[in-house]
Design an enzyme around this catalytic site. Sequence first.
Site, PDB file in Angstrom:
ATOM      1  N   LYS A 125      31.376   7.628 -21.236  1.00 27.08           N
ATOM      2  CA  LYS A 125      32.179   6.943 -22.245  1.00 27.08           C
ATOM      3  C   LYS A 125      33.001   5.801 -21.654  1.00 27.08           C
ATOM      4  O   LYS A 125      33.211   4.782 -22.306  1.00 27.08           O
ATOM      5  CB  LYS A 125      33.122   7.936 -22.953  1.00 27.08           C
ATOM      6  CG  LYS A 125      32.440   8.778 -24.011  1.00 27.08           C
ATOM      7  CD  LYS A 125      33.496   9.269 -24.985  1.00 27.08           C
ATOM      8  CE  LYS A 125      32.911  10.066 -26.126  1.00 27.08           C
ATOM      9  NZ  LYS A 125      33.944  10.539 -27.056  1.00 27.08           N
ATOM     10  N   LYS A 208      20.250  12.600 -26.890  1.00 26.92           N
ATOM     11  CA  LYS A 208      20.678  13.569 -27.901  1.00 26.92           C
ATOM     12  C   LYS A 208      21.041  12.856 -29.203  1.00 26.92           C
ATOM     13  O   LYS A 208      21.456  11.689 -29.188  1.00 26.92           O
ATOM     14  CB  LYS A 208      21.824  14.448 -27.392  1.00 26.92           C
ATOM     15  CG  LYS A 208      23.139  13.749 -27.264  1.00 26.92           C
ATOM     16  CD  LYS A 208      24.277  14.754 -27.076  1.00 26.92           C
ATOM     17  CE  LYS A 208      25.589  13.960 -27.116  1.00 26.92           C
ATOM     18  NZ  LYS A 208      26.790  14.743 -27.112  1.00 26.92           N
ATOM     19  N   LYS A 211      26.529  10.715 -33.122  1.00 23.36           N
ATOM     20  CA  LYS A 211      27.102   9.844 -34.148  1.00 23.36           C
ATOM     21  C   LYS A 211      27.329   8.439 -33.624  1.00 23.36           C
ATOM     22  O   LYS A 211      27.523   7.516 -34.397  1.00 23.36           O
ATOM     23  CB  LYS A 211      28.383  10.447 -34.726  1.00 23.36           C
ATOM     24  CG  LYS A 211      29.401  10.943 -33.753  1.00 23.36           C
ATOM     25  CD  LYS A 211      30.447  11.766 -34.524  1.00 23.36           C
ATOM     26  CE  LYS A 211      31.056  12.841 -33.668  1.00 23.36           C
ATOM     27  NZ  LYS A 211      31.685  13.902 -34.430  1.00 23.36           N
TER      28      LYS A 211
END
Length: 346
Positions: A125, A208, A211
């Site tokens: 991230k 994966k 969102k």
Amino acid sequence: MAETAPDDVNSAFTPRVFSGIQPSGHLHLGNYLGALKRFAETQNRGVQSIYCMVDLHAITVWQEPADLRHATRELAAGFIASGLDPARSILFNQSQVPEHAQLAWLFNCVARMGWMGRMTQWKDKAGKNAENASLGLFAYPALMAADILVYHATHVPVGEDQKQHLELTRDIAAKFNHDYGVDFFPITEPVIEGAATRVMSLRDGSKKMSKSDPSDMSRINMTDDAETIAKKIRKAKTDPEPLPMDLDGLEGRPEARNLVNIYAALADCTPEDVIRDHGGQQFGTFKPSLADLAVAKLAPISSEMQQLMQDPAEIDRILGSGAERAREIAAPILERTFEIMGMVRG
Ligand code: AMP
Ligand code: TRP
């Protein structure tokens, strides 16, 4: 990282389940199969269960306030529509229980910089621009440990992606217990089981379902209508071969394996069962069956979510009363933690 704890370490603790989901973006099939559906099953087995919309975690990256508010209510609606009963389980949003943030500070002083720096989610991230990431994003796993340990939770159902964070939670509990010479925090067990602990993107079987994927075709959202669900499954990436006649035949075919796993999780059966019934079929035949199954399972949830969202005041009331019940458990555990650490309590 901590080894699996012998069972007796936790025998002093009442079995209690905790899990959390971030209210950022829309819920998708990965969240449903990897988390929500399993939460409802746990509740129905009669274990005390606490589920949290982790809004404090969500703001570790920028959230538009109106979007955060909407996403928190939508997530609560998703929990309830998936079978979580707010009277039996405790459902609340994290920021309404200040004990989470308070214990997280204490854990910031237990956890080591090196442990945090090794977290793959942090590395992914923060990316190349770590200097500009929030301090909260770095400290994220200490808050997650606090979420769990402020309830002395013994079991945490999650998807595969959270395994490393749970190992860190165990390390924090073990270091606290060791440093203060107590057996105060349980060594929490991750519960990562079932065919769908890692639902993959419909566009790329090596990533994966998430969102944050820019392509909406990569995921099935819980709010998608029947037509959209069917279209996304029809267009899902696959290879030209038919489904194999045994599980070994899925080796090296991540997209085919993903669709088989999704089918199994939705139908409450095993991937072996799916291959027994559908082995040899072309995707032109299997995909419509999968689409029908997905629509049959998801449409009622999506319509209940929409109905619940008509009454945001009722959702807020549910979260408020969940928070009160959560605090009754968390406050004495936090208080005891302060005492163990030597804070003067008047
Ligand atoms: P998040 O949306 O990242 O807060 O995740 C909420 C829960 O859903 C966690 O338990 C995750 O492990 C689970 N989860 C998220 N994405 C997936 C996925 N693609 N497959 C299975 N579980 C997932
Ligand atoms: N980090 C988890 C995720 O992104 C969400 C989370 C926060 C969580 N606190 C938790 C999950 C405590 C389980 C237990 O999915």
